[in-house]
Design a protein around this motif. Sequence first.
Motif, short mmCIF file in Angstrom:
data_model
loop_
_atom_site.label_atom_id
_atom_site.label_comp_id
_atom_site.label_asym_id
_atom_site.label_seq_id
_atom_site.Cartn_x
_atom_site.Cartn_y
_atom_site.Cartn_z
N ARG A 37 22.25 25.45 -5.40
CA ARG A 37 22.30 25.54 -3.94
C ARG A 37 23.74 25.68 -3.44
NH1 ARG A 37 19.13 21.76 0.46
NH2 ARG A 37 20.03 22.75 2.32
N THR A 38 24.65 24.93 -4.02
CA THR A 38 26.05 25.02 -3.60
C THR A 38 26.60 26.41 -3.85
OG1 THR A 38 26.38 22.68 -4.05
CG2 THR A 38 28.35 24.05 -3.94
N GLU A 39 26.33 26.96 -5.02
CA GLU A 39 26.84 28.29 -5.36
C GLU A 39 26.27 29.35 -4.43
OE1 GLU A 39 29.35 30.75 -7.42
OE2 GLU A 39 29.14 28.56 -7.59
N ILE A 40 24.98 29.23 -4.13
CA ILE A 40 24.36 30.21 -3.23
C ILE A 40 24.92 30.09 -1.82
CG2 ILE A 40 22.18 30.86 -2.14
CD1 ILE A 40 20.78 30.09 -4.74
N LEU A 96 17.77 16.36 -13.05
CA LEU A 96 17.17 17.50 -12.37
C LEU A 96 17.92 17.87 -11.10
CD1 LEU A 96 13.36 16.70 -12.78
CD2 LEU A 96 14.59 18.64 -13.76
N ARG A 97 18.44 16.85 -10.41
CA ARG A 97 19.14 17.12 -9.16
C ARG A 97 20.45 17.85 -9.38
NH1 ARG A 97 18.50 12.45 -7.18
NH2 ARG A 97 20.46 11.53 -7.94
N THR A 98 21.10 17.59 -10.51
CA THR A 98 22.42 18.19 -10.77
C THR A 98 22.35 19.72 -10.82
OG1 THR A 98 23.20 16.22 -11.91
CG2 THR A 98 24.35 18.27 -12.36
N PRO A 99 21.50 20.34 -11.65
CA PRO A 99 21.48 21.82 -11.64
C PRO A 99 20.98 22.40 -10.33
CG PRO A 99 19.72 20.93 -13.01
CD PRO A 99 20.61 19.77 -12.67
N THR A 151 25.19 34.42 -12.44
CA THR A 151 25.40 33.80 -13.76
C THR A 151 25.31 32.28 -13.66
OG1 THR A 151 26.83 35.64 -14.43
CG2 THR A 151 26.99 33.58 -15.69
N VAL A 152 25.97 31.70 -12.65
CA VAL A 152 25.93 30.24 -12.47
C VAL A 152 24.51 29.76 -12.21
CG1 VAL A 152 26.72 28.33 -11.02
CG2 VAL A 152 28.32 30.14 -11.68
N VAL A 153 23.79 30.48 -11.33
CA VAL A 153 22.42 30.09 -11.01
C VAL A 153 21.52 30.20 -12.24
CG1 VAL A 153 20.37 30.71 -9.66
CG2 VAL A 153 22.61 30.65 -8.57
N ARG A 154 21.72 31.27 -13.03
CA ARG A 154 20.91 31.43 -14.24
C ARG A 154 21.17 30.29 -15.22
NH1 ARG A 154 22.77 36.09 -18.03
NH2 ARG A 154 24.38 34.49 -18.27
#
Length: 423
Positions: A189-192, A181-184, A211-214
């Motif tokens: 968070r990193t991408e944002i 769960l922590r990985t996605p 796209t990455v967040v989705r």
Amino acid sequence: MTVYGGPAATKPGRLRPTLRLRLTLLNGVLLFGAGLLLLVLAYILVRNQLMSTDQLAPGSSVTLVNADGSTHTESATSWQDSMASTTTTELLVKGFLALLIIGVAGIVGGHLLTGRALRPLHQVTATARRLSTETLDHRLHHTGPDDEVKELADTFDGMLDRLSAAFGSQKRFVANASHELRTPLAVMRTEIDVTLADQDATNEDLRRMGTVVRDASGRANDLIEALLLLARTEAQAGRLAKQVPVDLARGVPSTLAAVAAESERLTLQVTTDFAPAIVVGDPSLLERLAGNLVENAVRYNVTHGELSVRTGGDGRQSWLVVANDGPELDQREVPGLFEPFRRGGVERTGTRGAGLGLSIVRAVAGAHGGTVQAVARPGGGLEVTVLLPAADPAVAATLTAPARDAAAPAAGRVRGVARPQPR
């Protein structure tokens, strides 16, 4: 007399009716009772023998010699009464004294022997009081004779082994679930953060971030749904909320159609053999069982590999067999594939799936009173067999024909593979 107590012992000064105390008292009562009975029998036999007058003539007398050499004459009957009274009195006094000595010695000895025999029980109690999630490695290791006490000690050790394995599995499950769960969430968070920190971010960058967040949120959602399904299935073991007749062959074709694109990409050779396999259970859970098996068989297959799906039954059991090519596996590693978050026998590796597919299969089969067997195939791959109790023949007859009619066209929609030939 020593008695043992613990935190839950009764009020101070009050003896507990412990097993050791009861066995000691029982031993004492039996010993005293048997000794008293023997003493009474001896008294009766001796007195009857001494008081027998059948051989004495009426009016007969006996001449007795005193210690000083003088003599005196006495009635035989009087002498007999005196002799019987003296003998029986001495028998009773000495008998009661011997009974008291033997009884006390028997009680003390029984108390000591009982304490020695029950010592493993004290060890079980002490070990149980020390147990916690951090001390499940404690064992009794009883080495006494092969009796009931040793059987109890060995059973207790076996229970601790199972508890230790269960707690270890639970800890691994929690750790792996947290990691998955922590990985996605970390990816999102990193991408944002990276995108927001870029003052020159363009619409293309924002779309890429979306796209990455989705994708990451979809992965987290799939994992949560799988965890909920696994928990719900395990909770329903033996008491399914919904139980209706289901043909295992009916749910497989739609699953094959769902993975048709991936099967075509890998150029898999798909063979099917659909025979009626009627069971009673939850249709959605059984469909998920078949779906997980087929999806895993495709996901872990190799290019130009083989995928085989068979269903059938013998009136007592119904089965679903899914076999596939793939990496070569050691049979000793196969049971570990059914543990949560295991992919190809390795924990938390790879990015395909959450590693809960076979765990859900095992849980669904167990909830329906069935079993799952897996065998490593020579040359690579796995063959998984699900065995479930067959439905009543009268119920099975109502579903057999529709199941076969529905299975054939659905299976035929799998592209780029061999079409099934239903029986």
